[in-house]
Design a protein around this motif. Structure first.
Motif, PDB file in Angstrom:
ATOM      1  N   ARG A  88       0.830  -1.205   0.000  1.00  0.00           N
ATOM      2  CA  ARG A  88       0.000   0.000   0.000  1.00  0.00           C
ATOM      3  C   ARG A  88       0.866   1.257   0.000  1.00  0.00           C
ATOM      4  O   ARG A  88       0.483   2.280  -0.571  1.00  0.00           O
ATOM      5  CB  ARG A  88      -1.035  -0.012   1.131  1.00  0.00           C
ATOM      6  CG  ARG A  88      -0.515  -0.090   2.512  1.00  0.00           C
ATOM      7  CD  ARG A  88      -1.598  -0.433   3.544  1.00  0.00           C
ATOM      8  NE  ARG A  88      -2.569   0.607   3.739  1.00  0.00           N
ATOM      9  CZ  ARG A  88      -2.763   1.243   4.889  1.00  0.00           C
ATOM     10  NH1 ARG A  88      -2.043   0.936   5.953  1.00  0.00           N
ATOM     11  NH2 ARG A  88      -3.668   2.160   4.991  1.00  0.00           N
ATOM     12  N   TYR A  89       2.040   1.194   0.601  1.00  0.00           N
ATOM     13  CA  TYR A  89       2.955   2.338   0.571  1.00  0.00           C
ATOM     14  C   TYR A  89       3.431   2.596  -0.862  1.00  0.00           C
ATOM     15  O   TYR A  89       3.411   3.732  -1.335  1.00  0.00           O
ATOM     16  CB  TYR A  89       4.151   2.108   1.501  1.00  0.00           C
ATOM     17  CG  TYR A  89       5.048   3.323   1.619  1.00  0.00           C
ATOM     18  CD1 TYR A  89       4.726   4.360   2.483  1.00  0.00           C
ATOM     19  CD2 TYR A  89       6.200   3.445   0.853  1.00  0.00           C
ATOM     20  CE1 TYR A  89       5.520   5.496   2.575  1.00  0.00           C
ATOM     21  CE2 TYR A  89       7.011   4.568   0.948  1.00  0.00           C
ATOM     22  CZ  TYR A  89       6.659   5.589   1.811  1.00  0.00           C
ATOM     23  OH  TYR A  89       7.455   6.716   1.892  1.00  0.00           O
ATOM     24  N   GLN A  90       3.848   1.557  -1.568  1.00  0.00           N
ATOM     25  CA  GLN A  90       4.295   1.709  -2.950  1.00  0.00           C
ATOM     26  C   GLN A  90       3.151   2.192  -3.844  1.00  0.00           C
ATOM     27  O   GLN A  90       3.341   3.071  -4.684  1.00  0.00           O
ATOM     28  CB  GLN A  90       4.845   0.379  -3.478  1.00  0.00           C
ATOM     29  CG  GLN A  90       6.132  -0.037  -2.825  1.00  0.00           C
ATOM     30  CD  GLN A  90       6.490  -1.487  -3.132  1.00  0.00           C
ATOM     31  OE1 GLN A  90       5.611  -2.344  -3.296  1.00  0.00           O
ATOM     32  NE2 GLN A  90       7.780  -1.759  -3.200  1.00  0.00           N
ATOM     33  N   ALA A 116       0.495   6.720  -6.676  1.00  0.00           N
ATOM     34  CA  ALA A 116      -0.701   7.571  -6.827  1.00  0.00           C
ATOM     35  C   ALA A 116      -0.386   9.017  -6.473  1.00  0.00           C
ATOM     36  O   ALA A 116      -0.825   9.936  -7.177  1.00  0.00           O
ATOM     37  CB  ALA A 116      -1.840   7.036  -5.962  1.00  0.00           C
ATOM     38  N   LEU A 117       0.354   9.237  -5.410  1.00  0.00           N
ATOM     39  CA  LEU A 117       0.725  10.604  -5.012  1.00  0.00           C
ATOM     40  C   LEU A 117       1.480  11.294  -6.138  1.00  0.00           C
ATOM     41  O   LEU A 117       1.198  12.449  -6.471  1.00  0.00           O
ATOM     42  CB  LEU A 117       1.560  10.583  -3.733  1.00  0.00           C
ATOM     43  CG  LEU A 117       2.052  11.938  -3.232  1.00  0.00           C
ATOM     44  CD1 LEU A 117       0.892  12.782  -2.737  1.00  0.00           C
ATOM     45  CD2 LEU A 117       3.084  11.752  -2.122  1.00  0.00           C
ATOM     46  N   GLY A 125      -2.727   5.297  -1.054  1.00  0.00           N
ATOM     47  CA  GLY A 125      -2.564   3.860  -1.268  1.00  0.00           C
ATOM     48  C   GLY A 125      -3.855   3.074  -1.187  1.00  0.00           C
ATOM     49  O   GLY A 125      -4.021   2.062  -1.881  1.00  0.00           O
ATOM     50  N   ASP A 126      -4.784   3.527  -0.365  1.00  0.00           N
ATOM     51  CA  ASP A 126      -6.040   2.792  -0.175  1.00  0.00           C
ATOM     52  C   ASP A 126      -7.232   3.420  -0.901  1.00  0.00           C
ATOM     53  O   ASP A 126      -8.013   2.714  -1.531  1.00  0.00           O
ATOM     54  CB  ASP A 126      -6.395   2.686   1.313  1.00  0.00           C
ATOM     55  CG  ASP A 126      -5.445   1.805   2.098  1.00  0.00           C
ATOM     56  OD1 ASP A 126      -4.739   0.983   1.484  1.00  0.00           O
ATOM     57  OD2 ASP A 126      -5.398   1.955   3.336  1.00  0.00           O
ATOM     58  N   ILE A 127      -7.416   4.721  -0.786  1.00  0.00           N
ATOM     59  CA  ILE A 127      -8.640   5.361  -1.282  1.00  0.00           C
ATOM     60  C   ILE A 127      -8.524   5.784  -2.747  1.00  0.00           C
ATOM     61  O   ILE A 127      -9.360   5.406  -3.577  1.00  0.00           O
ATOM     62  CB  ILE A 127      -9.030   6.564  -0.400  1.00  0.00           C
ATOM     63  CG1 ILE A 127      -9.236   6.124   1.057  1.00  0.00           C
ATOM     64  CG2 ILE A 127     -10.272   7.252  -0.954  1.00  0.00           C
ATOM     65  CD1 ILE A 127     -10.319   5.086   1.274  1.00  0.00           C
ATOM     66  N   TYR A 128      -7.520   6.581  -3.087  1.00  0.00           N
ATOM     67  CA  TYR A 128      -7.403   7.069  -4.460  1.00  0.00           C
ATOM     68  C   TYR A 128      -7.241   5.944  -5.480  1.00  0.00           C
ATOM     69  O   TYR A 128      -7.574   6.119  -6.651  1.00  0.00           O
ATOM     70  CB  TYR A 128      -6.224   8.040  -4.599  1.00  0.00           C
ATOM     71  CG  TYR A 128      -6.595   9.477  -4.342  1.00  0.00           C
ATOM     72  CD1 TYR A 128      -7.098  10.274  -5.359  1.00  0.00           C
ATOM     73  CD2 TYR A 128      -6.428  10.040  -3.086  1.00  0.00           C
ATOM     74  CE1 TYR A 128      -7.438  11.602  -5.137  1.00  0.00           C
ATOM     75  CE2 TYR A 128      -6.758  11.365  -2.851  1.00  0.00           C
ATOM     76  CZ  TYR A 128      -7.261  12.136  -3.876  1.00  0.00           C
ATOM     77  OH  TYR A 128      -7.594  13.441  -3.649  1.00  0.00           O
TER      78      TYR A 128
END
Length: 135
Positions: free
Chosen positions: A7-9, A14-15, A47-50
């Motif tokens: 999720r970090y990657q 995404a960021l 990592g989770d929402i977008y």
């Protein structure tokens, strides 16, 4: 398809896609005071929402700028997400109309503040474009 992306990657990817340099500046600014919070910002919202299916990045940014405008106390974050909205393909007209819509639900002061934030972002975006043409 099975992925080993954490999720970090996923959040970092995404960021970078959504907020670009502005998003990384926020993360970097947190490094010396709250590095764990910087990680949470990358993992949870990005990592989770977008990265969830169901809404496009354009639709997510419309919702985000509307919410930040309606809050009325999140101008720095609103500016980051107006930049992000341009990055994911929203037009200035779409952004302006979204902010104007907030006058109905969040009041004229919130909409005015949002529009003035957009005006600043649009001006800086013009400067960035002009500089990139020179280089």
């Amino acid at each position: 398809m099975l992925t080993t992306e954490t999720r970090y990657q996923r959040g970092q990817r995404a960021l970078a896609e959504i907020d670009g340099e502005a998003g990384q500046k926020v993360i970097d600014a947190l490094a010396d005071i709250a590095p764990d919070f910087a990680r949470y910002v990358i993992e949870f919202p990005f990592g989770d929402i977008y990265t969830r299916p169901g809404l496009s990045l354009r639709e997510r940014e419309i919702a985000t700028i509307a919410a930040l405008c309606a809050l009325g106390n999140a101008t720095p974050q609103l500016k980051v997400h107006i930049h992000a909205s341009l990055n994911v393909g929203l037009t200035r007209t779409e952004i302006t109309e979204t902010l104007m819509q907030m006058a109905v639900y969040a009041g004229f002061p919130a909409a005015l503040n949002g529009l003035f934030a957009a005006k600043e972002v649009f001006a800086s975006h013009n400067e960035i474009k002009a500089q990139s043409k020179v280089e």
